[in-house]
Design a protein around this motif. Structure first.
Motif, PDB file in Angstrom:
ATOM      1  N   ALA A  26       0.816  -1.219   0.000  1.00 26.49           N
ATOM      2  CA  ALA A  26       0.000   0.000   0.000  1.00 26.49           C
ATOM      3  C   ALA A  26       0.847   1.266   0.000  1.00 26.49           C
ATOM      4  CB  ALA A  26      -0.934  -0.004   1.211  1.00 26.49           C
ATOM      5  N   GLY A  27       2.171   1.136   0.112  1.00 19.38           N
ATOM      6  CA  GLY A  27       3.038   2.302   0.091  1.00 19.38           C
ATOM      7  C   GLY A  27       3.301   2.920   1.444  1.00 19.38           C
ATOM      8  N   PHE A  28       3.092   2.157   2.526  1.00 18.59           N
ATOM      9  CA  PHE A  28       3.332   2.678   3.859  1.00 18.59           C
ATOM     10  C   PHE A  28       4.834   2.838   4.105  1.00 18.59           C
ATOM     11  CE2 PHE A  28      -0.667   1.578   6.517  1.00 18.59           C
ATOM     12  CZ  PHE A  28      -1.490   2.007   5.482  1.00 18.59           C
ATOM     13  N   GLY A  29       5.193   3.839   4.918  1.00 15.22           N
ATOM     14  CA  GLY A  29       6.556   4.000   5.368  1.00 15.22           C
ATOM     15  C   GLY A  29       6.888   3.030   6.485  1.00 15.22           C
ATOM     16  N   GLU A  30       8.145   3.057   6.904  1.00 18.72           N
ATOM     17  CA  GLU A  30       8.624   2.078   7.886  1.00 18.72           C
ATOM     18  C   GLU A  30       7.859   2.148   9.202  1.00 18.72           C
ATOM     19  OE1 GLU A  30      12.782   1.077  10.305  1.00 18.72           O
ATOM     20  OE2 GLU A  30      12.803   2.406   8.551  1.00 18.72           O
ATOM     21  N   VAL A  31       7.630   3.354   9.701  1.00 22.07           N
ATOM     22  CA  VAL A  31       6.916   3.507  10.972  1.00 22.07           C
ATOM     23  C   VAL A  31       5.471   3.059  10.825  1.00 22.07           C
ATOM     24  CG1 VAL A  31       6.119   5.151  12.704  1.00 22.07           C
ATOM     25  CG2 VAL A  31       8.428   5.347  11.773  1.00 22.07           C
ATOM     26  N   ALA A  32       4.812   3.450   9.731  1.00 19.36           N
ATOM     27  CA  ALA A  32       3.420   3.061   9.500  1.00 19.36           C
ATOM     28  C   ALA A  32       3.268   1.554   9.366  1.00 19.36           C
ATOM     29  CB  ALA A  32       2.871   3.763   8.256  1.00 19.36           C
ATOM     30  N   ILE A  33       4.265   0.896   8.781  1.00 17.68           N
ATOM     31  CA  ILE A  33       4.217  -0.562   8.668  1.00 17.68           C
ATOM     32  C   ILE A  33       4.215  -1.189  10.065  1.00 17.68           C
ATOM     33  CG2 ILE A  33       5.495  -2.603   7.901  1.00 17.68           C
ATOM     34  CD1 ILE A  33       6.511  -0.855   5.549  1.00 17.68           C
ATOM     35  N   GLY A  34       5.065  -0.658  10.937  1.00 16.50           N
ATOM     36  CA  GLY A  34       5.086  -1.162  12.301  1.00 16.50           C
ATOM     37  C   GLY A  34       3.773  -0.920  13.020  1.00 16.50           C
ATOM     38  N   GLN A  35       3.164   0.241  12.797  1.00 20.26           N
ATOM     39  CA  GLN A  35       1.883   0.545  13.432  1.00 20.26           C
ATOM     40  C   GLN A  35       0.774  -0.354  12.886  1.00 20.26           C
ATOM     41  OE1 GLN A  35       2.021   4.728  12.439  1.00 20.26           O
ATOM     42  NE2 GLN A  35       2.530   5.304  14.552  1.00 20.26           N
ATOM     43  N   ALA A  36       0.802  -0.611  11.579  1.00 23.14           N
ATOM     44  CA  ALA A  36      -0.181  -1.523  10.993  1.00 23.14           C
ATOM     45  C   ALA A  36      -0.011  -2.931  11.552  1.00 23.14           C
ATOM     46  CB  ALA A  36      -0.027  -1.534   9.472  1.00 23.14           C
ATOM     47  N   SER A  37       1.218  -3.337  11.755  1.00 22.38           N
ATOM     48  CA  SER A  37       1.476  -4.659  12.346  1.00 22.38           C
ATOM     49  C   SER A  37       0.887  -4.751  13.740  1.00 22.38           C
ATOM     50  CB  SER A  37       2.980  -4.924  12.389  1.00 22.38           C
ATOM     51  OG  SER A  37       3.542  -4.923  11.096  1.00 22.38           O
ATOM     52  N   LEU A  38       0.998  -3.651  14.506  1.00 20.79           N
ATOM     53  CA  LEU A  38       0.432  -3.632  15.856  1.00 20.79           C
ATOM     54  C   LEU A  38      -1.084  -3.775  15.818  1.00 20.79           C
ATOM     55  CD1 LEU A  38       0.596  -3.219  18.911  1.00 20.79           C
ATOM     56  CD2 LEU A  38       0.629  -0.742  18.500  1.00 20.79           C
ATOM     57  N   VAL A  39      -1.736  -3.037  14.911  1.00 24.85           N
ATOM     58  CA  VAL A  39      -3.194  -3.123  14.799  1.00 24.85           C
ATOM     59  C   VAL A  39      -3.611  -4.546  14.420  1.00 24.85           C
ATOM     60  CG1 VAL A  39      -5.208  -2.327  13.508  1.00 24.85           C
ATOM     61  CG2 VAL A  39      -3.485  -0.685  14.276  1.00 24.85           C
ATOM     62  N   ALA A  40      -2.912  -5.142  13.448  1.00 20.25           N
ATOM     63  CA  ALA A  40      -3.235  -6.514  13.045  1.00 20.25           C
ATOM     64  C   ALA A  40      -3.035  -7.483  14.195  1.00 20.25           C
ATOM     65  CB  ALA A  40      -2.363  -6.920  11.855  1.00 20.25           C
ATOM     66  N   THR A  41      -1.999  -7.275  14.993  1.00 18.74           N
ATOM     67  CA  THR A  41      -1.752  -8.142  16.142  1.00 18.74           C
ATOM     68  C   THR A  41      -2.875  -8.039  17.160  1.00 18.74           C
ATOM     69  OG1 THR A  41       0.649  -7.953  15.865  1.00 18.74           O
ATOM     70  CG2 THR A  41      -0.158  -8.626  18.028  1.00 18.74           C
ATOM     71  N   GLU A  42      -3.292  -6.819  17.470  1.00 20.46           N
ATOM     72  CA  GLU A  42      -4.344  -6.637  18.470  1.00 20.46           C
ATOM     73  C   GLU A  42      -5.667  -7.236  17.998  1.00 20.46           C
ATOM     74  OE1 GLU A  42      -3.731  -5.824  21.345  1.00 20.46           O
ATOM     75  OE2 GLU A  42      -1.880  -4.662  21.298  1.00 20.46           O
ATOM     76  N   LEU A  43      -6.032  -6.997  16.743  1.00 26.72           N
ATOM     77  CA  LEU A  43      -7.288  -7.545  16.230  1.00 26.72           C
ATOM     78  C   LEU A  43      -7.235  -9.068  16.187  1.00 26.72           C
ATOM     79  CD1 LEU A  43      -8.067  -5.060  13.307  1.00 26.72           C
ATOM     80  CD2 LEU A  43      -9.201  -5.183  15.534  1.00 26.72           C
ATOM     81  N   SER A  44      -6.109  -9.631  15.770  1.00 28.42           N
ATOM     82  CA  SER A  44      -5.979 -11.088  15.687  1.00 28.42           C
ATOM     83  C   SER A  44      -5.972 -11.718  17.076  1.00 28.42           C
ATOM     84  CB  SER A  44      -4.699 -11.465  14.938  1.00 28.42           C
ATOM     85  OG  SER A  44      -4.709 -10.943  13.629  1.00 28.42           O
ATOM     86  N   SER A  45      -5.295 -11.068  18.025  1.00 28.04           N
ATOM     87  CA  SER A  45      -5.272 -11.588  19.389  1.00 28.04           C
ATOM     88  C   SER A  45      -6.667 -11.612  19.987  1.00 28.04           C
ATOM     89  CB  SER A  45      -4.329 -10.743  20.260  1.00 28.04           C
ATOM     90  OG  SER A  45      -3.002 -10.815  19.786  1.00 28.04           O
ATOM     91  N   ASN A  46      -7.468 -10.578  19.692  1.00 23.26           N
ATOM     92  CA  ASN A  46      -8.843 -10.550  20.194  1.00 23.26           C
ATOM     93  C   ASN A  46      -9.674 -11.690  19.625  1.00 23.26           C
ATOM     94  OD1 ASN A  46      -8.549  -8.397  21.908  1.00 23.26           O
ATOM     95  ND2 ASN A  46      -9.402  -6.882  20.506  1.00 23.26           N
ATOM     96  N   LEU A  47      -9.378 -12.087  18.373  1.00 22.45           N
ATOM     97  CA  LEU A  47     -10.101 -13.227  17.804  1.00 22.45           C
ATOM     98  C   LEU A  47      -9.905 -14.473  18.651  1.00 22.45           C
ATOM     99  CD1 LEU A  47      -9.289 -12.793  13.988  1.00 22.45           C
ATOM    100  CD2 LEU A  47     -11.477 -12.333  15.122  1.00 22.45           C
ATOM    101  N   ILE A  48      -8.701 -14.659  19.172  1.00 25.08           N
ATOM    102  CA  ILE A  48      -8.407 -15.822  20.009  1.00 25.08           C
ATOM    103  C   ILE A  48      -8.987 -15.648  21.410  1.00 25.08           C
ATOM    104  CG2 ILE A  48      -6.562 -17.208  21.035  1.00 25.08           C
ATOM    105  CD1 ILE A  48      -6.793 -17.573  18.048  1.00 25.08           C
ATOM    106  N   LYS A  49      -8.718 -14.479  22.018  1.00 17.76           N
ATOM    107  CA  LYS A  49      -9.091 -14.273  23.420  1.00 17.76           C
ATOM    108  C   LYS A  49     -10.597 -14.243  23.639  1.00 17.76           C
ATOM    109  CE  LYS A  49      -5.006 -11.368  24.164  1.00 17.76           C
ATOM    110  NZ  LYS A  49      -4.556  -9.953  24.344  1.00 17.76           N
ATOM    111  N   HIS A  50     -11.301 -13.597  22.704  1.00 15.40           N
ATOM    112  CA  HIS A  50     -12.716 -13.327  22.935  1.00 15.40           C
ATOM    113  C   HIS A  50     -13.664 -14.013  21.958  1.00 15.40           C
ATOM    114  CE1 HIS A  50     -11.240 -10.289  25.680  1.00 15.40           C
ATOM    115  NE2 HIS A  50     -10.565  -9.713  24.691  1.00 15.40           N
ATOM    116  N   GLY A  51     -13.141 -14.442  20.806  1.00 17.50           N
ATOM    117  CA  GLY A  51     -14.026 -15.009  19.788  1.00 17.50           C
ATOM    118  C   GLY A  51     -13.871 -16.491  19.584  1.00 17.50           C
ATOM    119  N   GLY A  52     -12.914 -17.112  20.280  1.00 15.94           N
ATOM    120  CA  GLY A  52     -12.677 -18.534  20.059  1.00 15.94           C
ATOM    121  C   GLY A  52     -12.066 -18.826  18.703  1.00 15.94           C
ATOM    122  N   GLY A  53     -11.406 -17.816  18.118  1.00 19.24           N
ATOM    123  CA  GLY A  53     -10.831 -17.945  16.775  1.00 19.24           C
ATOM    124  C   GLY A  53     -11.717 -17.280  15.743  1.00 19.24           C
TER     125      GLY A  53
END
Length: 340
Positions: A26-53
């Motif tokens: 998508a053309g993100f810079g280095e810092v934005a890539i790291g921030q996007a990774s954090l958002v993906a991690t939090e959303l994915s972790s919630n799928l496990i913690k609260h949604g059963g996957g």
């Protein structure tokens, strides 16, 4: 978009890695890539913690990244409480959705007891080249159900390209939405879909019957497919729908009623005994849904009433989650019927 299954904690890292790769695309810079990774991690972790996957859908645009987390778990009774830092029902620090809310430029979450959770975040990279982060100097837009047309689209599992396509055209009087499902799947289906989209764009200001006829004639050199065009007219509060083949169209009314729209038999580009449109009354607080046959038709709007007032991506995500057949390209397009 592509889909990442997240059914155990080990798959959170895969979701993060693939979201980071999409951010690069998508053309993100280095810092934005790291921030996007954090958002993906939090959303994915919630799928496990609260949604059963569940599953994380990722879509890359021009300096934008859409992340859609879908689960069929117990759901949240109080979404706003879950958004606050420090609130947790899983014994964690309770900062997951709070972190997503701080980083995302658009965010909406739909959840209700027994209905699972659909969470959508749009990330926007800051202007300019270099290592810049996500845009922080733009106001967070309100959740507007009538702002544009939104879709979830994925290729058939195992395919790199999608044989479905969609687009829309808006003007002062209304908006026209077009969906195509190229016959079969893979490269040849995608060629047919892209040819249909090119014809639509040349005729987007025409009535639905003329659009369907023009596409039918204009893709004869391809394997063809199913097509449909729907025109929302704000002044008359009507939707005019014309289709060939199995593109489904429906209006979801605030009462919970689902009003199905009629598509005629045929294959665009090959055989069409008749092209005809049908007009349906609709209030300006309804949602219009169109989808390819990669999505089953056995759904009812009544179940999804809590999402009628949310961002259209939530409805698209919920229908994809619950009715994706898993053996074809899949597309769900949703928009509000009211004036933006």
């Amino acid at each position: 978009m592509f889909e990442v299954l997240v059914s155990d904690p080990s798959q959170v890292a895969e979701a993060r890695r693939r979201a980071a790769a999409a951010a690069v695309e998508a053309g993100f810079g280095e810092v934005a890539i790291g921030q996007a990774s954090l958002v993906a991690t939090e959303l994915s972790s919630n799928l496990i913690k609260h949604g059963g996957g569940g599953r994380l859908l990722v879509g890359a645009g021009n300096r934008t990244l859409d992340l859609l987390a879908l689960d069929s778990g117990a759901g949240m009774a109080d979404v706003q409480a879950c958004m606050a830092d420090g609130y947790s029902t899983a014994g964690t620090r309770g900062q997951g959705l709070g972190a997503v809310q701080r980083l995302a430029q658009s965010l909406d979450v739909g959840s209700w007891p027994g209905g699972g959770t659909v969470a959508w975040a749009r990330l926007v990279s800051a202007e300019g080249d270099g290592p810049g982060g996500l845009a922080q100097n733009i106001p967070r837009p309100p959740v507007l159900r009538n702002a544009g047309v939104w879709a979830v689209q994925t290729p058939m599992p195992g395919e790199d390209v999608c044989g479905d396509g969609w687009d829309w055209h808006g003007d002062a009087a209304g908006r026209t939405v077009f969906v195509v499902d190229g016959l079969g799947h893979g490269t040849e289906a995608a060629l047919a879909a892209n040819a249909a989209l090119a014809v639509f764009r040349r005729h987007a200001d025409a009535p639905p019957t003329e659009i369907v006829e023009a596409v039918h004639q204009g893709i004869r050199h391809t394997r063809g497919g199913a097509i449909a065009a729907a025109r929302i007219d704000w002044a008359s509060a009507t939707v005019t729908f014309a289709g060939l083949g199995n593109i489904a169209g429906a209006l979801l009314l605030p009462s919970g009623q689902t009003r199905r729209m009629v598509s005629l038999n045929g294959t665009a580009g090959h055989n069409a005994r008749k092209v005809q449109s049908f007009e349906y009354p609709c209030p300006d607080n309804a949602l219009m849904v169109m989808h390819s046959d990669g999505i089953g038709t056995g759904w009812s709007g009544e179940r999804y009433t809590p999402l009628l007032w949310r961002h259209p991506m939530l409805m698209a995500g919920a229908l994809y989650r619950d009715f994706n057949r898993g053996r074809d390209d899949a597309t769900v397009v949703v928009c509000g019927t009211g004036r933006p």
